[in-house]
Structure formats: structure tokens, C-alpha cells
Design an enzyme around this catalytic site. Sequence first.
Site, PDB file in Angstrom:
ATOM      1  N   GLU A 165       4.721 -47.312  -3.201  1.00 56.48           N
ATOM      2  CA  GLU A 165       3.454 -46.717  -2.750  1.00 56.48           C
ATOM      3  C   GLU A 165       2.430 -46.726  -3.883  1.00 56.48           C
ATOM      4  O   GLU A 165       1.229 -46.894  -3.654  1.00 56.48           O
ATOM      5  CB  GLU A 165       3.702 -45.303  -2.200  1.00 56.48           C
ATOM      6  CG  GLU A 165       4.376 -45.377  -0.831  1.00 56.48           C
ATOM      7  CD  GLU A 165       5.213 -44.173  -0.458  1.00 56.48           C
ATOM      8  OE1 GLU A 165       5.126 -43.134  -1.130  1.00 56.48           O
ATOM      9  OE2 GLU A 165       5.980 -44.287   0.517  1.00 56.48           O
ATOM     10  N   SER A 223      14.595 -45.338   4.080  1.00 55.74           N
ATOM     11  CA  SER A 223      15.114 -44.722   5.304  1.00 55.74           C
ATOM     12  C   SER A 223      16.580 -44.284   5.190  1.00 55.74           C
ATOM     13  O   SER A 223      17.361 -44.468   6.129  1.00 55.74           O
ATOM     14  CB  SER A 223      14.896 -45.651   6.500  1.00 55.74           C
ATOM     15  OG  SER A 223      13.504 -45.873   6.698  1.00 55.74           O
ATOM     16  N   GLU A 227      14.366 -50.572  -3.585  1.00 54.60           N
ATOM     17  CA  GLU A 227      13.715 -50.059  -2.386  1.00 54.60           C
ATOM     18  C   GLU A 227      12.969 -51.183  -1.673  1.00 54.60           C
ATOM     19  O   GLU A 227      11.816 -51.484  -2.018  1.00 54.60           O
ATOM     20  CB  GLU A 227      12.725 -48.956  -2.773  1.00 54.60           C
ATOM     21  CG  GLU A 227      13.371 -47.756  -3.422  1.00 54.60           C
ATOM     22  CD  GLU A 227      12.577 -46.496  -3.142  1.00 54.60           C
ATOM     23  OE1 GLU A 227      13.183 -45.539  -2.647  1.00 54.60           O
ATOM     24  OE2 GLU A 227      11.370 -46.464  -3.386  1.00 54.60           O
ATOM     25  N   ASN A 241      12.370 -37.910  -3.313  1.00 54.11           N
ATOM     26  CA  ASN A 241      10.966 -38.172  -3.653  1.00 54.11           C
ATOM     27  C   ASN A 241      10.116 -37.492  -2.583  1.00 54.11           C
ATOM     28  O   ASN A 241      10.078 -37.946  -1.440  1.00 54.11           O
ATOM     29  CB  ASN A 241      10.717 -39.694  -3.656  1.00 54.11           C
ATOM     30  CG  ASN A 241       9.239 -40.026  -3.733  1.00 54.11           C
ATOM     31  OD1 ASN A 241       8.437 -39.225  -4.212  1.00 54.11           O
ATOM     32  ND2 ASN A 241       8.868 -41.202  -3.248  1.00 54.11           N
ATOM     33  N   HIS A 286       7.047 -47.002  -8.048  1.00 55.39           N
ATOM     34  CA  HIS A 286       7.308 -46.814  -6.608  1.00 55.39           C
ATOM     35  C   HIS A 286       6.372 -47.725  -5.812  1.00 55.39           C
ATOM     36  O   HIS A 286       5.212 -47.923  -6.191  1.00 55.39           O
ATOM     37  CB  HIS A 286       7.100 -45.349  -6.220  1.00 55.39           C
ATOM     38  CG  HIS A 286       7.596 -45.057  -4.844  1.00 55.39           C
ATOM     39  ND1 HIS A 286       6.850 -45.341  -3.715  1.00 55.39           N
ATOM     40  CD2 HIS A 286       8.768 -44.543  -4.404  1.00 55.39           C
ATOM     41  CE1 HIS A 286       7.558 -45.006  -2.639  1.00 55.39           C
ATOM     42  NE2 HIS A 286       8.727 -44.530  -3.028  1.00 55.39           N
ATOM     43  N   LYS A 346       6.955 -37.267  -2.437  1.00 53.02           N
ATOM     44  CA  LYS A 346       5.633 -37.894  -2.256  1.00 53.02           C
ATOM     45  C   LYS A 346       4.542 -36.821  -2.348  1.00 53.02           C
ATOM     46  O   LYS A 346       4.671 -35.899  -3.134  1.00 53.02           O
ATOM     47  CB  LYS A 346       5.583 -38.650  -0.928  1.00 53.02           C
ATOM     48  CG  LYS A 346       6.792 -39.565  -0.726  1.00 53.02           C
ATOM     49  CD  LYS A 346       6.720 -40.369   0.529  1.00 53.02           C
ATOM     50  CE  LYS A 346       8.032 -41.079   0.764  1.00 53.02           C
ATOM     51  NZ  LYS A 346       7.883 -42.488   1.044  1.00 53.02           N
ATOM     52  N   GLY A 378      10.082 -45.445   4.757  1.00 54.82           N
ATOM     53  CA  GLY A 378       9.346 -44.644   5.721  1.00 54.82           C
ATOM     54  C   GLY A 378       9.206 -45.299   7.083  1.00 54.82           C
ATOM     55  O   GLY A 378       8.399 -44.876   7.906  1.00 54.82           O
TER      56      GLY A 378
HETATM   57  C1  PEP Z   1      10.861 -43.329  -0.912  1.00 57.71           C
HETATM   58  O1  PEP Z   1       9.832 -42.673  -0.808  1.00 57.71           O
HETATM   59  O2  PEP Z   1      11.224 -43.716  -2.024  1.00 57.71           O
HETATM   60  C2  PEP Z   1      11.626 -43.633   0.290  1.00 57.71           C
HETATM   61  C3  PEP Z   1      12.690 -44.393   0.181  1.00 57.71           C
HETATM   62  O3  PEP Z   1      11.171 -43.113   1.468  1.00 57.71           O
HETATM   63  P1  PEP Z   1      11.989 -43.000   2.862  1.00 57.71           P
HETATM   64  O4  PEP Z   1      13.342 -42.441   2.530  1.00 57.71           O
HETATM   65  O5  PEP Z   1      11.160 -42.074   3.701  1.00 57.71           O
HETATM   66  O6  PEP Z   1      12.078 -44.376   3.411  1.00 57.71           O
END
Ligand code: PEP
Length: 249
Positions: free
Chosen positions: A97, A213, A167, A9, A95, A11, A173
Amino acid sequence: MRKPIIAGNWKMYKTAKESSDFVKQLQEKLKNVQDREIVVCPVSLAIPAVVDALQFSNIQVGAQDGHWENEGAFTGNVSPSMLKEVGVKYIVLGHSERRQYDGETDERVNRKLKNVLKNGLRAIVCVGETLQEREAGKMEQVLETQLTGCFTDIGLGDLTSIVIAYEPVWAIGTGKNATPEQANEVHLFIRKFIEKKYNVEAAQAIRIQYGGSVKPENIKQLMGQPDIDGALVGGASLKTDSFCAIVQF
Ligand code: PEP
């Protein structure tokens, strides 16, 4: 046997030019990978350039969202039918975000999911609890509510086109990832939800990705867990070395 699926992803990173240059490098390094699905999800503006760069590739292209209608007065949105026309195969929905900054709700995710399926595309449906919810002992309740809302009136036959991404919001992040055992426990809870709502075969067949992460250093342990079938990767998907290492865990 569930085929692992690793999705990046991106973003709101990478312009169209940066995205197409990037996938050319990825393609070169990953062209022989056959035993897992690889998906990259650029910003929608970059999708045509990425699809073009990935012709005849084993890397599929996903979008980061898709509307519940195919057209209409919805300023700023993009529809699954439009995304399909330019070569998208997967659409990420719900997601955290988008839930945090764009007013995404389970009801909207459900409407969007129905339209993704109607268009013959596949969805990656994201669920996950915040740190506050986890610490308050509400994790299962939150996940149950999200899953119930997102899967309302979704038929058994549609499950083969759906991947669930667990998630935990506190791990996205932040550099803090759930331990493989913690993640697996939640994946099992999600699988049980599918078993209760549908049946045991559907629960065994559906793929559940972990996201939060994920890095080259932890992917092997995560993928070593019985109920983790892949990863949704943010930050570490933006560099060829880390993404390739994750794909080739
Ligand atoms: C994501 O954006 O779905 C995500 C898991 O980000 P990160 O791997 O940076 O934590």
C-alpha cells in the site's frame, strides 16, 4: 528451528483509544502464548498508548513505516529512533500500500532498512507481485528485483533482525489468498535468493511470513507448509476473535 511470527498490520484503522482497548483484550486472551512471536502494528499516533497497555506483555509493538533519517525536514514522517524511544521493536517496510500510494521504492526501503538496523530495531520487509506481473510470467523477476534492491549492502550479521513478508498484491484485502502450495513455492524462491546472496545457514534461519487474506480458516494449512514461518495479517487482525485464532493456529 524458526519461531513462528504473527504480525497484525492495522493499516489506518483504530484510534489510540480503540487500539489500547483492543490490545488489553488481546493480552488477556494471548498471555500464555510462548512458542510464537506476536506483533501488532498500530498507526504511529496510537503507538504510545498501545505500548503502555502492553507493559510486561508477550505482545510486541511494531510500526508501519520508519524514515531513513532519524530527524530532519521530512514533513509527515516518523523516524526509527523516535519509534524506538516510545517502545517499538519492529518496523514494517515496503508494504504494497505504501508502494502504491506513497511512492515507496526498493531504494527507499533499502535506506530505511539500514536506519532501522542502525537503531537496533527489527524490520519486516515486504515484497510481492501484482496480478498483472504474475499473469505475465514475471513474478520471479519482480521478486528478484525487489529483494536485490531492498537487501543492497545489508550484511549477513543483520539478517537475524530481518523478517521477509511475501505479500502477493492481488491477495491483499481481496479475500483471494494464494494457495498454501503457491505461497510455499514463492517462499522457497525467496529462501534461495538469500542462500545465493548470503549462505545456506542464513537462508535456513531467516523467517518468511505470508500475507494476503490470511484468516482463521486458512492459517493452519499455510503454517503447515515447510517454508512459511508466520503471517502478516491485515483485515483479520482488527478483530480479537480472528486475530487470536490466527495466533493460536
Ligand atoms: C496486509 O495489510 O499486509 C494484508 C496482508 O492485508 P489482508 O490480510 O487484509 O489481506
